[in-house]
Design a protein around this motif. Sequence first.
Motif, PDB file in Angstrom:
ATOM      1  N   PRO A   1      -1.640 -11.783   4.614  1.00 42.98           N
ATOM      2  CA  PRO A   1      -2.806 -12.618   4.293  1.00 42.98           C
ATOM      3  C   PRO A   1      -4.117 -11.870   4.585  1.00 42.98           C
ATOM      4  CG  PRO A   1      -1.218 -13.860   5.573  1.00 42.98           C
ATOM      5  CD  PRO A   1      -0.751 -12.432   5.578  1.00 42.98           C
ATOM      6  N   TRP A   2      -5.062 -12.004   3.664  1.00 48.07           N
ATOM      7  CA  TRP A   2      -6.363 -11.350   3.780  1.00 48.07           C
ATOM      8  C   TRP A   2      -7.019 -11.638   5.117  1.00 48.07           C
ATOM      9  CZ3 TRP A   2      -9.999  -8.051   3.267  1.00 48.07           C
ATOM     10  CH2 TRP A   2     -11.326  -8.378   3.426  1.00 48.07           C
ATOM     11  N   GLU A   3      -6.947 -12.846   5.578  1.00 52.88           N
ATOM     12  CA  GLU A   3      -7.602 -13.228   6.825  1.00 52.88           C
ATOM     13  C   GLU A   3      -7.036 -12.456   8.013  1.00 52.88           C
ATOM     14  OE1 GLU A   3      -6.332 -15.391   4.596  1.00 52.88           O
ATOM     15  OE2 GLU A   3      -8.217 -16.112   3.756  1.00 52.88           O
ATOM     16  N   THR A   4      -5.723 -12.216   8.006  1.00 53.21           N
ATOM     17  CA  THR A   4      -5.081 -11.465   9.086  1.00 53.21           C
ATOM     18  C   THR A   4      -5.593 -10.036   9.111  1.00 53.21           C
ATOM     19  OG1 THR A   4      -3.100 -12.821   8.877  1.00 53.21           O
ATOM     20  CG2 THR A   4      -2.852 -10.712  10.009  1.00 53.21           C
ATOM     21  N   ILE A   5      -5.695  -9.446   7.954  1.00 48.39           N
ATOM     22  CA  ILE A   5      -6.188  -8.076   7.854  1.00 48.39           C
ATOM     23  C   ILE A   5      -7.638  -8.008   8.279  1.00 48.39           C
ATOM     24  CG2 ILE A   5      -6.675  -6.187   6.267  1.00 48.39           C
ATOM     25  CD1 ILE A   5      -4.211  -7.329   4.649  1.00 48.39           C
ATOM     26  N   ARG A   6      -8.448  -8.925   7.766  1.00 42.18           N
ATOM     27  CA  ARG A   6      -9.875  -8.949   8.105  1.00 42.18           C
ATOM     28  C   ARG A   6     -10.055  -9.070   9.612  1.00 42.18           C
ATOM     29  NH1 ARG A   6     -11.925 -14.060   6.327  1.00 42.18           N
ATOM     30  NH2 ARG A   6     -11.063 -14.661   8.325  1.00 42.18           N
ATOM     31  N   ASP A   7      -9.327  -9.979  10.238  1.00 47.83           N
ATOM     32  CA  ASP A   7      -9.459 -10.188  11.676  1.00 47.83           C
ATOM     33  C   ASP A   7      -9.044  -8.944  12.462  1.00 47.83           C
ATOM     34  OD1 ASP A   7     -10.322 -12.726  11.070  1.00 47.83           O
ATOM     35  OD2 ASP A   7      -8.432 -13.708  11.623  1.00 47.83           O
TER      36      ASP A   7
ATOM     37  N   GLU B   1     -15.482  -0.978   6.875  1.00 46.89           N
ATOM     38  CA  GLU B   1     -15.741  -1.965   5.827  1.00 46.89           C
ATOM     39  C   GLU B   1     -14.516  -2.037   4.934  1.00 46.89           C
ATOM     40  OE1 GLU B   1     -19.602  -1.860   3.839  1.00 46.89           O
ATOM     41  OE2 GLU B   1     -20.159  -0.305   5.280  1.00 46.89           O
ATOM     42  N   ILE B   2     -14.025  -3.265   4.719  1.00 47.23           N
ATOM     43  CA  ILE B   2     -12.850  -3.476   3.887  1.00 47.23           C
ATOM     44  C   ILE B   2     -13.284  -4.053   2.547  1.00 47.23           C
ATOM     45  CG2 ILE B   2     -10.646  -4.683   3.681  1.00 47.23           C
ATOM     46  CD1 ILE B   2     -10.645  -4.900   6.738  1.00 47.23           C
ATOM     47  N   TYR B   3     -12.729  -3.502   1.486  1.00 50.07           N
ATOM     48  CA  TYR B   3     -13.049  -3.957   0.139  1.00 50.07           C
ATOM     49  C   TYR B   3     -11.817  -4.527  -0.538  1.00 50.07           C
ATOM     50  CZ  TYR B   3     -17.596  -1.642   0.109  1.00 50.07           C
ATOM     51  OH  TYR B   3     -18.893  -1.274   0.363  1.00 50.07           O
TER      52      TYR B   3
ATOM     53  N   ARG C   1      -4.318 -11.085  -2.535  1.00 47.83           N
ATOM     54  CA  ARG C   1      -5.372 -10.780  -3.509  1.00 47.83           C
ATOM     55  C   ARG C   1      -5.268  -9.353  -4.033  1.00 47.83           C
ATOM     56  NH1 ARG C   1     -10.408 -13.630  -0.324  1.00 47.83           N
ATOM     57  NH2 ARG C   1      -9.405 -15.647  -0.174  1.00 47.83           N
ATOM     58  N   GLY C   2      -4.212  -8.675  -3.730  1.00 48.51           N
ATOM     59  CA  GLY C   2      -4.048  -7.296  -4.169  1.00 48.51           C
ATOM     60  C   GLY C   2      -4.194  -6.336  -3.005  1.00 48.51           C
ATOM     61  N   TYR C   3      -4.376  -5.082  -3.327  1.00 50.22           N
ATOM     62  CA  TYR C   3      -4.521  -4.057  -2.300  1.00 50.22           C
ATOM     63  C   TYR C   3      -5.918  -4.101  -1.708  1.00 50.22           C
ATOM     64  CZ  TYR C   3      -0.174  -2.123  -4.031  1.00 50.22           C
ATOM     65  OH  TYR C   3       1.137  -1.952  -4.384  1.00 50.22           O
ATOM     66  N   LEU C   4      -6.012  -3.651  -0.472  1.00 49.40           N
ATOM     67  CA  LEU C   4      -7.296  -3.607   0.223  1.00 49.40           C
ATOM     68  C   LEU C   4      -7.627  -2.161   0.546  1.00 49.40           C
ATOM     69  CD1 LEU C   4      -6.727  -6.608   2.637  1.00 49.40           C
ATOM     70  CD2 LEU C   4      -7.986  -6.601   0.482  1.00 49.40           C
ATOM     71  N   TYR C   5      -8.911  -1.866   0.543  1.00 46.50           N
ATOM     72  CA  TYR C   5      -9.376  -0.493   0.682  1.00 46.50           C
ATOM     73  C   TYR C   5     -10.469  -0.399   1.739  1.00 46.50           C
ATOM     74  CZ  TYR C   5      -7.202  -0.422  -3.903  1.00 46.50           C
ATOM     75  OH  TYR C   5      -6.319  -0.576  -4.937  1.00 46.50           O
ATOM     76  N   LEU C   6     -10.487   0.721   2.452  1.00 45.05           N
ATOM     77  CA  LEU C   6     -11.589   1.004   3.362  1.00 45.05           C
ATOM     78  C   LEU C   6     -12.692   1.717   2.588  1.00 45.05           C
ATOM     79  CD1 LEU C   6      -9.765   2.369   6.538  1.00 45.05           C
ATOM     80  CD2 LEU C   6     -10.843   0.132   6.241  1.00 45.05           C
ATOM     81  N   LYS C   7     -13.928   1.424   2.940  1.00 40.83           N
ATOM     82  CA  LYS C   7     -15.069   2.049   2.268  1.00 40.83           C
ATOM     83  C   LYS C   7     -14.995   3.566   2.379  1.00 40.83           C
ATOM     84  CE  LYS C   7     -20.097   2.143   2.057  1.00 40.83           C
ATOM     85  NZ  LYS C   7     -20.321   3.584   2.246  1.00 40.83           N
ATOM     86  N   GLU C   8     -14.592   4.066   3.525  1.00 41.73           N
ATOM     87  CA  GLU C   8     -14.517   5.525   3.691  1.00 41.73           C
ATOM     88  C   GLU C   8     -13.507   6.139   2.718  1.00 41.73           C
ATOM     89  OE1 GLU C   8     -11.585   6.147   7.486  1.00 41.73           O
ATOM     90  OE2 GLU C   8     -13.535   5.260   7.886  1.00 41.73           O
TER      91      GLU C   8
ATOM     92  N   ASP D   1     -14.337  -5.888  -5.458  1.00 39.00           N
ATOM     93  CA  ASP D   1     -15.465  -5.271  -4.763  1.00 39.00           C
ATOM     94  C   ASP D   1     -15.389  -3.749  -4.841  1.00 39.00           C
ATOM     95  OD1 ASP D   1     -16.387  -7.809  -4.000  1.00 39.00           O
ATOM     96  OD2 ASP D   1     -15.126  -7.788  -2.199  1.00 39.00           O
ATOM     97  N   ALA D   2     -14.172  -3.211  -4.711  1.00 38.60           N
ATOM     98  CA  ALA D   2     -13.975  -1.766  -4.802  1.00 38.60           C
ATOM     99  C   ALA D   2     -14.337  -1.266  -6.203  1.00 38.60           C
ATOM    100  CB  ALA D   2     -12.531  -1.405  -4.470  1.00 38.60           C
TER     101      ALA D   2
END
Length: 83
Positions: free
Chosen positions: A5-11, A20-22, A55-62, A26-27
């Motif tokens: 879940p997105w919320e788990t990753i964000r936390d 920063e997670i995208y 919501r799909g894959y998540l990416y770090l800004k770096e 957003d990416a």
Amino acid sequence: MIGIPWETIRDAYQKHEDLEIYQPRDAQAYMKISADTLNEWRATGWLKAIARSGRGYLYLKEDLDQALRLRNKDRENLEVVHG
């Protein structure tokens, strides 16, 4: 990759304020690329995803910045070869 879940990753990543997670849209907007290009870059290893959520894959800004640097370097090399 397991769906998380997105919320788990964000936390989990909020503990690191400098990260920063995208999400995919957003990416794409940040990198000015299409969804197909984003998916192709991830599938070929050009771009690293940190996790997969509902919501799909998540990416770090770096990692997005690194992929952009690689793309720009490739473009410069093509200009030298074909210039």
